[in-house]
Design a protein around this motif. Structure first.
Motif, PDB file in Angstrom:
ATOM      1  N   VAL A  10     169.786-102.213  26.555  1.00  0.00           N
ATOM      2  CA  VAL A  10     169.375-102.584  25.225  1.00  0.00           C
ATOM      3  C   VAL A  10     167.840-102.973  25.124  1.00  0.00           C
ATOM      4  N   LEU A  11     167.466-103.809  26.009  1.00  0.00           N
ATOM      5  CA  LEU A  11     166.160-104.260  25.939  1.00  0.00           C
ATOM      6  C   LEU A  11     165.022-103.252  26.075  1.00  0.00           C
ATOM      7  N   GLU A  12     165.461-102.411  27.014  1.00  0.00           N
ATOM      8  CA  GLU A  12     164.660-101.007  27.481  1.00  0.00           C
ATOM      9  C   GLU A  12     164.538-100.184  26.358  1.00  0.00           C
ATOM     10  N   ALA A  13     165.716-100.154  25.693  1.00  0.00           N
ATOM     11  CA  ALA A  13     165.746 -99.050  24.451  1.00  0.00           C
ATOM     12  C   ALA A  13     164.906 -99.855  23.444  1.00  0.00           C
ATOM     13  N   ALA A  14     164.909-101.150  23.296  1.00  0.00           N
ATOM     14  CA  ALA A  14     164.173-101.862  22.324  1.00  0.00           C
ATOM     15  C   ALA A  14     162.803-101.474  22.302  1.00  0.00           C
ATOM     16  N   ARG A  15     162.314-101.773  23.763  1.00  0.00           N
ATOM     17  CA  ARG A  15     160.818-101.599  23.977  1.00  0.00           C
ATOM     18  C   ARG A  15     160.260-100.375  23.730  1.00  0.00           C
ATOM     19  N   ARG A  16     161.218 -99.175  23.917  1.00  0.00           N
ATOM     20  CA  ARG A  16     160.886 -97.760  23.666  1.00  0.00           C
ATOM     21  C   ARG A  16     160.843 -97.569  22.277  1.00  0.00           C
ATOM     22  N   SER A  17     161.738 -98.000  21.338  1.00  0.00           N
ATOM     23  CA  SER A  17     161.797 -98.103  19.973  1.00  0.00           C
ATOM     24  C   SER A  17     160.514 -98.659  19.308  1.00  0.00           C
ATOM     25  N   ALA A  18     160.157 -99.791  19.873  1.00  0.00           N
ATOM     26  CA  ALA A  18     159.148-100.307  18.981  1.00  0.00           C
ATOM     27  C   ALA A  18     157.955 -99.469  19.533  1.00  0.00           C
ATOM     28  N   ARG A  19     157.692 -99.118  20.499  1.00  0.00           N
ATOM     29  CA  ARG A  19     156.504 -98.360  20.969  1.00  0.00           C
ATOM     30  C   ARG A  19     156.292 -97.028  20.402  1.00  0.00           C
ATOM     31  N   GLU A  20     157.623 -96.196  20.241  1.00  0.00           N
ATOM     32  CA  GLU A  20     157.344 -94.909  19.541  1.00  0.00           C
ATOM     33  C   GLU A  20     157.779 -94.810  18.326  1.00  0.00           C
ATOM     34  N   LYS A  21     158.324 -95.927  17.777  1.00  0.00           N
ATOM     35  CA  LYS A  21     158.719 -96.157  16.334  1.00  0.00           C
ATOM     36  C   LYS A  21     160.058 -94.759  15.921  1.00  0.00           C
ATOM     37  N   VAL A  22     161.078 -95.260  16.856  1.00  0.00           N
ATOM     38  CA  VAL A  22     162.190 -94.474  16.983  1.00  0.00           C
ATOM     39  C   VAL A  22     163.267 -95.095  16.915  1.00  0.00           C
ATOM     40  N   ALA A  48     147.256-114.302  22.005  1.00  0.00           N
ATOM     41  CA  ALA A  48     148.630-114.083  22.492  1.00  0.00           C
ATOM     42  C   ALA A  48     148.450-112.663  23.302  1.00  0.00           C
ATOM     43  N   GLU A  49     149.203-112.441  24.344  1.00  0.00           N
ATOM     44  CA  GLU A  49     148.976-111.348  25.243  1.00  0.00           C
ATOM     45  C   GLU A  49     150.385-110.280  25.218  1.00  0.00           C
ATOM     46  N   THR A  50     151.446-110.940  24.687  1.00  0.00           N
ATOM     47  CA  THR A  50     152.724-110.314  24.629  1.00  0.00           C
ATOM     48  C   THR A  50     153.371-110.514  23.545  1.00  0.00           C
ATOM     49  N   ASP A  51     154.299-109.774  23.268  1.00  0.00           N
ATOM     50  CA  ASP A  51     155.223-110.129  22.031  1.00  0.00           C
ATOM     51  C   ASP A  51     155.807-111.297  21.806  1.00  0.00           C
ATOM     52  N   ASP A  52     155.351-111.844  20.629  1.00  0.00           N
ATOM     53  CA  ASP A  52     155.865-113.131  20.146  1.00  0.00           C
ATOM     54  C   ASP A  52     156.641-113.116  19.000  1.00  0.00           C
ATOM     55  N   ASP A  53     156.971-112.132  18.239  1.00  0.00           N
ATOM     56  CA  ASP A  53     157.553-111.912  17.073  1.00  0.00           C
ATOM     57  C   ASP A  53     158.533-110.500  16.872  1.00  0.00           C
ATOM     58  N   THR A  54     159.762-110.504  17.334  1.00  0.00           N
ATOM     59  CA  THR A  54     160.239-109.415  17.690  1.00  0.00           C
ATOM     60  C   THR A  54     161.732-109.248  16.948  1.00  0.00           C
ATOM     61  N   PHE A  55     162.071-107.944  16.353  1.00  0.00           N
ATOM     62  CA  PHE A  55     163.395-107.920  15.743  1.00  0.00           C
ATOM     63  C   PHE A  55     163.969-106.616  16.342  1.00  0.00           C
ATOM     64  N   ILE A  56     165.297-106.707  16.662  1.00  0.00           N
ATOM     65  CA  ILE A  56     166.255-105.747  17.254  1.00  0.00           C
ATOM     66  C   ILE A  56     167.477-105.661  16.422  1.00  0.00           C
ATOM     67  N   ALA A  57     167.526-104.292  16.131  1.00  0.00           N
ATOM     68  CA  ALA A  57     168.785-103.801  15.333  1.00  0.00           C
ATOM     69  C   ALA A  57     169.757-103.129  16.488  1.00  0.00           C
ATOM     70  N   THR A  96     158.256-104.982  17.687  1.00  0.00           N
ATOM     71  CA  THR A  96     157.791-106.052  18.113  1.00  0.00           C
ATOM     72  C   THR A  96     156.187-106.397  17.800  1.00  0.00           C
ATOM     73  N   ASP A  97     155.771-107.307  17.723  1.00  0.00           N
ATOM     74  CA  ASP A  97     154.340-107.671  17.332  1.00  0.00           C
ATOM     75  C   ASP A  97     153.713-108.850  18.112  1.00  0.00           C
ATOM     76  N   ILE A  98     152.539-108.851  18.293  1.00  0.00           N
ATOM     77  CA  ILE A  98     151.805-109.897  18.818  1.00  0.00           C
ATOM     78  C   ILE A  98     151.055-110.565  17.583  1.00  0.00           C
ATOM     79  N   ARG A  99     151.324-111.643  17.055  1.00  0.00           N
ATOM     80  CA  ARG A  99     150.959-112.131  15.942  1.00  0.00           C
ATOM     81  C   ARG A  99     149.736-113.302  16.089  1.00  0.00           C
ATOM     82  N   ARG A 100     149.912-114.021  16.959  1.00  0.00           N
ATOM     83  CA  ARG A 100     148.976-115.180  17.550  1.00  0.00           C
ATOM     84  C   ARG A 100     147.803-114.832  17.990  1.00  0.00           C
ATOM     85  N   PRO A 101     146.482-115.473  17.609  1.00  0.00           N
ATOM     86  CA  PRO A 101     145.166-115.263  18.248  1.00  0.00           C
ATOM     87  C   PRO A 101     145.338-115.767  19.608  1.00  0.00           C
TER      88      PRO A 101
END
Length: 367
Positions: free
Chosen positions: A351-363, A225-234, A218-223
């Motif tokens: 899945v969404l909670e797991a995705a948030r954890r994965s993006a935060r911890e890079k796991v 922006a306060e929360t994720d605006d570009d996200t990938f989930i596998a 998950t990334d915050i790309r736009r100047p």
């Protein structure tokens, strides 16, 4: 729960439409829920809850017979006059409003995401089961045209064994619009992961079954922006399919909505289902609803890109958002199945909670 009509209010007159109280008249309430409720046989839009004077005027202009309430408390004070509550207010209000409605003895439809956590969703589900009331989640994109077409292809075995499912819900919005959906406050449950991510994850689970592992970026790309605006989930599904899901507000060149690769063929489909745009434009369900032109049909084939003419055109089935509320009415009146259960929504929230954890911890998170 099926087989027995659920949760109609004691004051409901036999044979008359079920009276619906709609909480919230922003985008979700005015564009999606109110028009679809009004178009459904067996349902009647009775009351709209909004404290915004402009939205009150809009609701009265669009539905002259509708009653208005400024607060949910006003609505619940006359719970006995209603048969169904629809919660289309900001995400942070979903759980408390649904809880109040269920405790008042009323069945509930809740816009997605039903809750901020899977645990909260399961608590709501347990309360509804205890009270023997319908609790349904508005996952309308199960009735998108491309999704219905893909389900048909899978049921017919056209693609063979599916190996990879790519789904993109991408937009080009280089400047944040603001509002609670783009708030960085965790209490608001904003960001694309929980907004558009709720749709693409739900679709993947419906098509290919439970998730075994989740990886996300998950990334915050736009100047600004306060929360994720570009996200990938596998997602690695328990059956072996891999789903690659993209949700973004920062995509300058949009990819295919679906790219599904199987052992026999692939299916590639560009463009969004037309129903949201039609509803925004003030169109209402009727003849030809949800249809798209042949120029937008996807293609099925193997060995060549659809861009260079590979494969055959696959007629896109019409989208059918009205089917959701028709199913809700049938569940309440006839005991038919709930079209989208809160426990299904809880699995997507896992899945969404797991995705948030994965993006935060890079796991990669195992479920």
């Amino acid at each position: 729960m099926t087989g027995t009509p659920l949760g109609t209010a004691p004051g409901a007159a036999p044979g008359s439409p079920l009276r619906v109280g709609l909480v919230g008249y922003g985008l979700a309430g005015s564009v999606f829920h109110a028009p679809l409720i009004a178009a459904t046989q067996g349902l009647a839009l009775d009351t709209v809850v909004t404290s915004n004077p402009e939205r009150q005027q809009q609701a009265r202009a669009e539905f002259p017979d509708v009653r208005l309430a400024a607060t949910p408390d006003e609505l619940f004070d006359r719970a006995a006059e209603l048969d169904l509550i629809v919660v289309a207010s900001p995400n942070k209000t979903h759980v408390p409003l649904a809880t109040t409605a269920l405790k008042a003895g009323l069945p509930v439809v809740v816009d997605k995401p039903v809750a901020g956590t899977a645990a909260e969703a399961r608590e709501l589900a347990a309360l509804a089961e205890e009270r023997e009331l319908l609790l349904s989640v508005f996952q309308n994109r199960r009735w998108d045209n491309d999704f219905l077409t893909l389900r048909k292809l899978l049921n017919e075995g056209e693609l063979g064994d599916v190996w990879r499912f790519e789904s993109r819900f991408e937009r080009w919005r280089p400047k944040p619009k603001g509002g609670w959906r783009e708030s960085g406050d965790p209490a608001e449950i904003g960001g694309l992961l929980y907004d558009l991510g709720s749709h693409v994850v739900d679709q993947a689970l419906v098509l290919f079954g439970p998730a075994a592992a989740v990886y996300a970026e998950t990334d915050i790309r736009r100047p600004g922006a306060e929360t994720d605006d570009d996200t990938f989930i596998a997602i690695t599904h328990t059956g072996g399919v891999r789903s690659h899901l993209h949700v973004s507000a920062t995509t300058a060149q949009l990819g295919p909505r679906f790219r599904v690769l199987g052992s026999a063929a692939g299916y590639v489909k560009y463009g969004l289902d037309p129903q949201e745009a039609a509803l925004r434009d003030g169109l209402r369900p009727g003849p030809g609803w949800g249809a798209e032109p042949e120029s937008l049909w996807g293609r099925v084939g193997s060995g060549e890109s659809p861009v260079t003419g590979g494969g055959r055109p696959e007629p896109t089935l019409p989208g059918d958002y009205p089917a959701y509320y028709a199913a809700v009415a049938k569940a309440l009146l006839e005991g038919a199945p709930n079209p989208v259960t809160a426990r299904e929504a809880a699995a997507a929230l896992d899945v969404l909670e797991a995705a948030r954890r994965s993006a935060r911890e890079k796991v990669t998170v195992t479920l």
